[in-house]
Write a protein that holds these residues in place. Structure first.
Motif, mmCIF file in Angstrom:
data_model
loop_
_atom_site.group_PDB
_atom_site.id
_atom_site.type_symbol
_atom_site.label_atom_id
_atom_site.label_comp_id
_atom_site.label_asym_id
_atom_site.label_seq_id
_atom_site.Cartn_x
_atom_site.Cartn_y
_atom_site.Cartn_z
ATOM 1 N N UNK A 260 -8.283 -17.568 -3.482
ATOM 2 C CA UNK A 260 -9.240 -17.534 -4.599
ATOM 3 C C UNK A 260 -10.090 -16.274 -4.575
ATOM 4 N N UNK A 261 -10.207 -15.656 -3.407
ATOM 5 C CA UNK A 261 -11.064 -14.470 -3.258
ATOM 6 C C UNK A 261 -10.285 -13.162 -3.299
ATOM 7 N N UNK A 262 -9.034 -13.185 -2.836
ATOM 8 C CA UNK A 262 -8.231 -11.969 -2.732
ATOM 9 C C UNK A 262 -6.880 -12.221 -3.382
ATOM 10 N N UNK A 263 -6.482 -11.351 -4.306
ATOM 11 C CA UNK A 263 -5.218 -11.502 -4.996
ATOM 12 C C UNK A 263 -4.027 -11.167 -4.105
ATOM 13 N N UNK B 27 -1.950 -8.853 -4.156
ATOM 14 C CA UNK B 27 -1.774 -7.430 -3.841
ATOM 15 C C UNK B 27 -3.077 -6.797 -3.348
ATOM 16 N N UNK B 28 -3.974 -7.637 -2.813
ATOM 17 C CA UNK B 28 -5.170 -7.111 -2.174
ATOM 18 C C UNK B 28 -6.363 -6.884 -3.074
ATOM 19 N N UNK B 29 -6.299 -7.291 -4.333
ATOM 20 C CA UNK B 29 -7.426 -7.102 -5.242
ATOM 21 C C UNK B 29 -8.539 -8.090 -4.939
ATOM 22 N N UNK B 30 -9.768 -7.604 -4.872
ATOM 23 C CA UNK B 30 -10.925 -8.489 -4.728
ATOM 24 C C UNK B 30 -11.143 -9.216 -6.045
ATOM 25 N N UNK B 31 -11.125 -10.545 -5.998
ATOM 26 C CA UNK B 31 -11.195 -11.369 -7.211
ATOM 27 C C UNK B 31 -12.609 -11.871 -7.518
ATOM 28 N N UNK C 113 -0.796 -1.694 -3.249
ATOM 29 C CA UNK C 113 -1.857 -2.555 -2.696
ATOM 30 C C UNK C 113 -3.228 -2.098 -3.163
ATOM 31 N N UNK C 114 -4.099 -3.039 -3.462
ATOM 32 C CA UNK C 114 -5.477 -2.703 -3.808
ATOM 33 C C UNK C 114 -5.776 -2.874 -5.281
ATOM 34 N N UNK D 80 -13.025 5.114 -1.525
ATOM 35 C CA UNK D 80 -14.300 5.830 -1.551
ATOM 36 C C UNK D 80 -15.230 5.393 -2.682
ATOM 37 N N UNK D 81 -14.729 4.649 -3.667
ATOM 38 C CA UNK D 81 -15.569 4.309 -4.812
ATOM 39 C C UNK D 81 -15.488 2.842 -5.204
ATOM 40 N N UNK D 82 -14.746 2.031 -4.455
ATOM 41 C CA UNK D 82 -14.574 0.632 -4.822
ATOM 42 C C UNK D 82 -14.779 -0.244 -3.591
ATOM 43 N N UNK D 83 -14.711 -1.534 -3.807
ATOM 44 C CA UNK D 83 -14.866 -2.492 -2.717
ATOM 45 C C UNK D 83 -13.499 -2.973 -2.231
ATOM 46 N N UNK D 84 -13.435 -3.281 -0.959
ATOM 47 C CA UNK D 84 -12.250 -3.925 -0.398
ATOM 48 C C UNK D 84 -12.694 -5.159 0.371
ATOM 49 N N UNK D 85 -11.981 -6.261 0.141
ATOM 50 C CA UNK D 85 -12.235 -7.507 0.864
ATOM 51 C C UNK D 85 -10.988 -7.813 1.688
ATOM 52 N N UNK D 86 -11.158 -7.870 3.001
ATOM 53 C CA UNK D 86 -10.009 -8.004 3.901
ATOM 54 C C UNK D 86 -10.170 -9.217 4.812
ATOM 55 N N UNK D 87 -9.037 -9.855 5.121
ATOM 56 C CA UNK D 87 -9.003 -10.896 6.138
ATOM 57 C C UNK D 87 -8.812 -10.219 7.487
#
Length: 465
Positions: A247-250, A252-256, A291-292, A303-310
């Motif tokens: 529900x939080x991460x798609x 392909x790694x997109x923050x949802x 990815x991303x 450098x300009x966006x957020x990443x949410x990782x497990x």
């Protein structure tokens, strides 16, 4: 030190490079690397202190700096401020470096290499701290020395802050700078840490993304239950956790979670990254273009966006399966974010997302580690333009300017607490092995760093008027 009427910027740069050629820079670096300043290991607290008193303090005193030490209740690790005030009317530059390192991991190094013995192979200096951060601040000290050796003065004031707990999250640093603001008062902040974009591309960045860790947790019962007898009858925390993560991460790694991203990228930030192309060390990792965040370049993603990782997951024991439904499950997630994200609202935003996705039994909880706020200087700041012009003058090519480092550094202390424009000029590269085995620093980057910093210090001290 000597002074001649005909001394030039090129003379100062040549002096800095001479120290690399005659082995004196290597000798300084070898002594510094030999001190195991592992700040997370209590048995090395004495080494941490020894590094400052036996190595950095004598270097600074030879350059005419006055040295002061600071202690904080938040940490047993010391801080040192070295100050050279030539004239209070001149500009003052606050500089920064950290002398602590992570564990040596000696058993993982290539045979013949050792973390606390400097060795040169194939044009690279190997040893713990060569890249992070001993080699980098020694480059800057050598550049200051080169200007002083050439003309006898800097033409500006310097305050150089050394901390010994950066690898522990910089405990006490923010409080020290807030409590003793006058001691660190300056016009500009310059430091060197982190990697360049690539080994052959000089880089300047103006801040760092923020970092925040949190847990996703679901606890159902005290014990494991036989999967044949109870499967389909009792909730499986592992399944619940998987759905919560999805529900939080798609896929392909997109923050949802929109609140965890900046929403948009400012036009000047996007423009600054147009020519930025990230190169991965081919021997270690390849980049996944798919990815991303969709629609962004790879440079914009980091450098300009957020990443949410497990980062870690705990559910059952895959190495010792017992055919039972686990009683609980937990994951640690890490958010890296630029300016434009409300760090204080992250957990509540995650909780709302989980609720709307039918995963309300999974709870978002803090890890207890302090978050790093995001911060950066404006691309149009006059000092940024000045430093970029100086680097171009030295290199005969433009440096790559990025708005902020992809990782986390205590930039917010200098940008927000002290209110300074912040400029970072790294003397390392992505494949340097920092925090792992075979950490190293290419001699070519040291040489270019010496030239860049000597030229920059010369230019600051020789501004018109």
């Amino acid at each position: 030190m000597h002074t001649t009427a005909l001394s030039t910027r090129d003379d100062a740069i040549a002096t800095a490079l001479a120290g690399l050629k005659d082995g004196s820079f290597r000798a300084d670096l070898a002594r510094c690397v030999a001190i195991p300043t592992v700040s997370r290991e209590p048995e090395h607290i004495a080494d941490v202190e020894r590094y400052l008193r036996d190595e950095i303090e004598p270097i600074c005193e030879r350059l005419g700096f006055q040295v002061a030490y600071y202690r904080r209740t938040e940490t047993p690790l010391p801080f040192m401020l070295a100050s050279r005030i030539e004239n209070p009317a001149l500009p003052t530059v606050l500089m920064y470096g950290h002398g602590d390192v992570v564990s040596g991991l000696e058993q993982q190094w290539t045979p013949g290499l050792s973390p606390f013995v400097l060795q040169e192979r194939h044009g690279r200096y190997y040893g713990r701290g060569t890249a992070d951060n001993k080699g980098q601040h020694l480059v800057n000290l050598a550049a200051l020395a080169a200007v002083l050796d050439t003309v006898g003065s800097l033409g500006f004031n310097v305050k150089y802050l050394f901390e010994m707990g950066e690898e522990c999250g910089s405990p006490g640093l923010a409080e020290l700078c807030a409590d003793r603001k006058d001691d660190f008062d300056a016009d500009l902040f310059i430091a060197s840490d982190g990697p360049r974009i690539s080994e052959d591309e000089a880089t300047m960045f103006l801040g760092s993304r923020g970092a925040l860790d949190f847990y996703l947790e679901v606890h159902e019962r005290a014990n494991f239950l036989h999967s044949g007898n109870w499967g389909g009858l009792v909730a499986n925390p592992g399944v619940e956790l998987c759905h919560a993560i999805a529900a939080l991460i798609g896929p392909t790694g997109q923050c949802l979670v929109p609140e965890l991203t900046p929403g948009t990228i400012p036009a000047d930030i996007r423009k600054s990254l147009e020519s930025c192309h990230i190169k991965a060390p081919a021997e270690k990792v390849s980049l996944d273009e798919w990815w991303g965040e969709p629609g962004l370049t790879q440079a914009e993603r980091v450098y300009a966006w957020s990443t949410l990782e497990v980062m870690d997951i705990e559910v059952g024991n895959i190495k010792s399966p017992i055919g039972a439904i686990p009683p609980s499950a937990r994951a640690r997630l890490e958010l890296r974010f630029p300016l434009g994200v409300d760090a204080d609202g992250v957990l509540s935003a995650v909780s709302r997302k989980l609720e709307s996705a039918g995963c309300s039994r999974v709870k978002a909880t803090p890890t207890g580690s302090m978050p790093f706020p995001a911060s950066r200087s404006e691309l149009g700041n006059e000092w940024v333009t000045f430093a970029a012009g100086s680097m171009e003058r030295t290199l005969a090519r433009k440096p790559q300017i990025i708005p902020n480092f992809g990782g986390a550094l205590p930039n917010h202390v200098f940008a927000q607490t002290l209110g300074l424009p912040t400029i970072w000029i790294p003397h390392s590269y992505p494949g340097c092995g920092q925090h792992g085995a075979d950490e190293h620093l290419p001699v070519s980057i040291i040489a270019e760093g010496l030239a860049i910093m000597t030229g920059l210090f010369w230019d600051i001290g020789h501004q018109p008027g």
